[in-house]
Enzyme design. Sequence first.
Site, PDB file in Angstrom:
ATOM      1  N   HIS A 165       0.834  -1.211   0.000  1.00  0.00           N
ATOM      2  CA  HIS A 165       0.000   0.000   0.000  1.00  0.00           C
ATOM      3  C   HIS A 165       0.866   1.257   0.000  1.00  0.00           C
ATOM      4  O   HIS A 165       0.504   2.276  -0.595  1.00  0.00           O
ATOM      5  CB  HIS A 165      -0.933   0.011   1.210  1.00  0.00           C
ATOM      6  N   ARG A 210      -8.508 -10.134  -9.185  1.00  0.00           N
ATOM      7  CA  ARG A 210      -8.227 -11.217  -8.234  1.00  0.00           C
ATOM      8  C   ARG A 210      -9.362 -11.297  -7.211  1.00  0.00           C
ATOM      9  O   ARG A 210      -9.335 -10.635  -6.184  1.00  0.00           O
ATOM     10  CB  ARG A 210      -6.903 -10.953  -7.508  1.00  0.00           C
ATOM     11  N   ARG A 258     -11.186 -13.471 -12.188  1.00  0.00           N
ATOM     12  CA  ARG A 258     -10.676 -14.814 -11.901  1.00  0.00           C
ATOM     13  C   ARG A 258     -11.445 -15.399 -10.721  1.00  0.00           C
ATOM     14  O   ARG A 258     -11.585 -14.754  -9.683  1.00  0.00           O
ATOM     15  CB  ARG A 258      -9.181 -14.757 -11.573  1.00  0.00           C
ATOM     16  N   GLU A 262      -1.332 -21.512 -17.018  1.00  0.00           N
ATOM     17  CA  GLU A 262      -0.204 -21.344 -16.101  1.00  0.00           C
ATOM     18  C   GLU A 262       0.447 -22.680 -15.759  1.00  0.00           C
ATOM     19  O   GLU A 262       1.361 -22.748 -14.944  1.00  0.00           O
ATOM     20  CB  GLU A 262      -0.658 -20.635 -14.826  1.00  0.00           C
ATOM     21  N   ASP A 315       3.343 -18.315 -12.538  1.00  0.00           N
ATOM     22  CA  ASP A 315       3.342 -19.751 -12.254  1.00  0.00           C
ATOM     23  C   ASP A 315       3.891 -20.561 -13.418  1.00  0.00           C
ATOM     24  O   ASP A 315       4.586 -21.559 -13.219  1.00  0.00           O
ATOM     25  CB  ASP A 315       1.927 -20.235 -11.920  1.00  0.00           C
ATOM     26  N   ARG A 342      10.081 -19.310  -7.294  1.00  0.00           N
ATOM     27  CA  ARG A 342      10.538 -17.941  -7.551  1.00  0.00           C
ATOM     28  C   ARG A 342      10.774 -17.153  -6.262  1.00  0.00           C
ATOM     29  O   ARG A 342      11.308 -16.058  -6.299  1.00  0.00           O
ATOM     30  CB  ARG A 342       9.564 -17.195  -8.458  1.00  0.00           C
ATOM     31  N   CYS A 358      -1.711 -12.004 -18.068  1.00  0.00           N
ATOM     32  CA  CYS A 358      -1.915 -11.221 -16.847  1.00  0.00           C
ATOM     33  C   CYS A 358      -0.769 -11.377 -15.855  1.00  0.00           C
ATOM     34  O   CYS A 358      -0.816 -10.830 -14.760  1.00  0.00           O
ATOM     35  CB  CYS A 358      -3.237 -11.591 -16.182  1.00  0.00           C
TER      36      CYS A 358
END
Length: 574
Positions: A190, A295, A331, A430, A454, A464, A501
Amino acid sequence: MGKLFKGIGASSGIVIGKAYILSNPIFSLNENTVNDVNKEIENYHKSIEISIDQLNKIKEVALKKLGEEKADVFNAHIQLVDDPEIKSEIEKKINEAHINAAWCIRHVYDKYYDIFKNMEDAYFKERASDIGDVKKRVLANVLNMPLPDIFGINTESIIVANDLTPSETALLDKKYIKGFVTEIGGRTSHAAIMARTMEIPAILGAGNILQDIKTGDTIAMNGSTGEMEINPIDLKKWKNEIARFDKEQTELKKFINVKTKTKDNHKVLIEANIGKPTDAELAIQHGCEGVGLYRSEFLYMNNDHWPTEEEQLSGYKKVLESMPDHLVVIRTLDIGGDKKLSYFTFPQEMNPFLGYRAIRFCLDRKDIFKVQLRALGRASPFGKLAIMFPMVATIDEFKTAKQFALDTFKELKQEGHKVSNDIQIGMMVEIPSSAALAKQFAKYSDFFSIGTNDLIQYSFACDRMSQSVAYLYQPNNPALLNLINSTIVGGHSKKRWVGMCGEMAGDYSSIPLLLGLGLDAFSMSATSMTKARMLINNVSFKECKLLASKALKLDTCKEVNDLVTQFLKKKKLL
């Protein structure tokens, strides 16, 4: 030469200023037994009241400076302070164990902090800072300790801190605060988002810089690259960089409200990745041409219960109404793996990232899945809706999920609800198996959206988040480019649009390759949009196709990166 540091460029801008070290209170907390538990609980309740009062005042400041969207984060902070479940846990610990309130506050908030901090998804990982911010405030108030005096800064400064919380960021006065640097944090925190809104340059995740900087030192910093220099000798070099950056920003503003198309008129879309309804406003300000990833799990993870149909309907409806002329891709619940819920316990697995998560969870718990699909169906008349299933590995999975969605929409219509007849139902690519069978998947899926975060780690068998194998996280590796190419070719063979995305979609060095491979939609963070559009609008599709064709035949990521660098320099875009 002064001392050089490198962090994460979180908010663009190049500035020179004097360092102001922002120190937070140090809580030395011990687990002490208390005799009067009622007094401890009373002190805790008083700290809640004080904290809420402080947050309401900060929210008013943020509302004037940042607008309703960014000020809304403090409503979330107030909810965290006053959360019934958190309050109940803290009071229970005080009552049952006869332990001091401060220790119980830290213990309970740390539990929720760890849930978010250990997530792999950067967006949700950064929400841990909100919990940390609230914990610090409640602790300071229960212990009667002062918090940092942001309002007291009245000279031009660059703040340096271990971390900068959302409430501290909201209080920054741009008249005096020229930038800030923190030891921890990332682009999706944020603090970073607010810095970009306020157009204050910011570098996060700069490591142990506090041991090398003192208040009054001169700092030159580049919020785009994450580079900074302490007490620089060659100030002229930095001033030239400032002039260059200012000129570039003026040029980029020209690309906010223009169509995204190449010099030879090949059109693509620049879309936004968002996590909550209020994120759509920033995306619109930067000229987004739709939402490529909403999301929806944010609605679940920022809750203490499974969100109801009405709660979800409200969130989906807001985004759809905010951009009625553009497609909004939502999604479905992508939970599990690193994304945990405080109100649901996932089974223990050796490798949860390869286990019970996303569409696998939804197909197993159709009671939960159905509530979301009903909310999506009811929201569909308010805009152009596309629904995207995550982590699809087999065609049977996709067909089962799609049919369940269609049956749910039919049920809604029978109940008298309006449901759009134009809802697109697609999937994320993915998992390598989906990319390999893209042509077959395209018979059933209305679109593909490539989730490179992914796809990369599953393709190269690398976590990762592990520094030990970070070198294997190679977006421009020919192996990955061939998987992406297979997906695009497969989708186009059935006239399906193909978007992306993952982080790669906004990567400046990947965009010419993706454009050349035929990607139709690039979805990214709002602040990456104008630069991506500028790049696309200054190249031809024909030359990018040739570039991508060459890249597919190379052996290593380095060779591809060198090829792209040479291309961008030749086009004077680097």
